[in-house]
Write a protein that holds these residues in place. Structure first.
Motif: not given
Ligand SMILES: Nc1ncnc2c1ncn2[C@@H]1O[C@H](COP(=O)(O)OP(=O)(O)OP(=O)(O)O)[C@@H](O)[C@H]1O
Ligand SMILES: [Mg+2]
Length: 327
Positions: A195-222
């Motif tokens: 899995l660590k060799s999969d660059d496409v996977l790692k790119y998608r993970v990075q993008k979702l990580g950016e989404m996690y760090l972005a502020d949103g509208k909804t209070l989450l327990h987290g």
């Protein structure tokens, strides 16, 4: 800052200075209320009553060499403040009796001799339908009720989010991260390396990580997983929102569904969980499944391992499913 210990005399002095013990009230016993990693948590029994205190330090309690944001207890208390006007939410959490902002200590109602739901990872342990209902309705009620349209509070909890981001989106994909997956289960390293060799996977993970760090509208327990669901003999309560922030509800529900899968809950139960949630709150299902995949990957390949009873083949199947969702 005063570092609390189990020393009854010192604790008594501290609690009296806080006004958390009456003048003539004495501690009769202290005990660890349940499994925890991050913080110093203690049940205080007195001649009159019992309550639970939780102190956050600038390190992880179980691994003192690992640094952690010292003010996280204050962030947790801010979550309690945000829900304090919502009875449905409030009644499903312990009452927050007091906050010592200087020493980062919270004082909670004692929920009694319950256990958190991490027993679900054991074989043939299933969530009861009434509990599932309460867990999903708490989440949908939280997400619908507390958002940036109704409060000016923002609670970025930036440091805790950065810590979580590191563990969810970065660490599991680093080649030499110091974790030998074969020590967890022989054969797991080969699957992880693949899995660590999969660059496409790692790119998608990075993008979702950016989404996690972005502020949103909804209070989450987290941190909405079995460790935060506390089962008492007649109810289920929600605890430990120290990773709370305003973000995407799909992250919260994705994490929840990931844990239902990793604890081998029946597919009918998982479908029901999503239905209960979506009957009362909107959810982008695709994004939810992407965050579910992220959580499966990080729990199976990362540092925050769970007491799972899945064999290698079962883990491999989950990891492959996660990959196929992301790429
Ligand atoms: N109000 C309470 N009443 C009774 N027991 C409690 C209460 N709060 C916490 N506990 C028990 O103490 C345990 C640890 O509490 P909590 O999860 O808040 O601490 P933590 O240090 O953040 O844990 P973790 O490292 O797992 O995140 C819980 O799993 C539960 O068993
Ligand atoms: Mg915690």
């Amino acid at each position: 800052m005063e570092k609390l210990t189990r020393d009854i005399d010192k604790l008594g002095g501290y609690l009296k200075r806080q006004g958390w013990l009456f003048a003539n009230e004495n501690i009769t016993a202290v005990e660890v209320p349940g499994e925890g990693n991050m913080n110093f948590t203690l049940r205080i029994k007195t001649t009159e009553r019992s309550f639970v205190i939780k102190q956050s330090r600038d390190y992880v309690e179980k691994f003192p060499q690992v640094a952690a944001p010292v003010e996280r207890a204050i962030r947790e208390s801010e979550f309690y403040s945000l829900i304090s006007d919502h009875n449905i939410l409030k009644w499903q959490m312990p009452k927050l009796n007091g906050v010592d902002r200087y020493n980062h200590v919270l004082n909670f109602q004692d929920l009694g001799n319950g256990v958190d739901c991490t027993y679900l990872y054991q074989k043939d342990e299933y969530l009861e339908e009434t509990d599932l209902q309460k867990i999903m309705v708490f989440a949908s009620t939280l997400h619908k009720s507390i958002n940036t349209d109704v409060t000016n509070v923002r609670l970025p909890n930036r440091k805790m989010r950065k810590l979580n981001h590191e563990h969810i989106f970065i660490y599991p994909y680093i080649w030499k991260n110091g974790l030998n997956l074969d020590d967890i289960l022989p054969g797991l390293k080969e699957i992880g390396d693949n899995l660590k060799s999969d660059d496409v996977l790692k790119y998608r993970v990075q993008k979702l990580g950016e989404m996690y760090l972005a502020d949103g509208k909804t209070l989450l327990h987290g941190d909405y997983f079995p460790g935060s669901w506390f089962k008492t003999p007649d109810d289920i309560k929600i605890i430990d929102p120290e990773f709370c922030f305003f973000g995407r509800p799909e992250f919260e529900i994705g994490v929840t569904v990931a844990h239902l899968k990793m604890s081998s809950q029946p597919i009918t139960l998982i479908d029901k969980a999503l239905k209960i949630y979506m009957d009362s709150a909107p959810l982008d299902k695709d994004l939810c499944f992407q965050f579910m995949a992220i959580e499966i990957l990080r729990r199976l390949l990362g540092l925050a391992q769970l007491p799972l009873s899945l064999d290698l083949e079962e883990r491999k199947a989950l990891l492959e499913e996660a990959r196929s969702i992301l790429v």
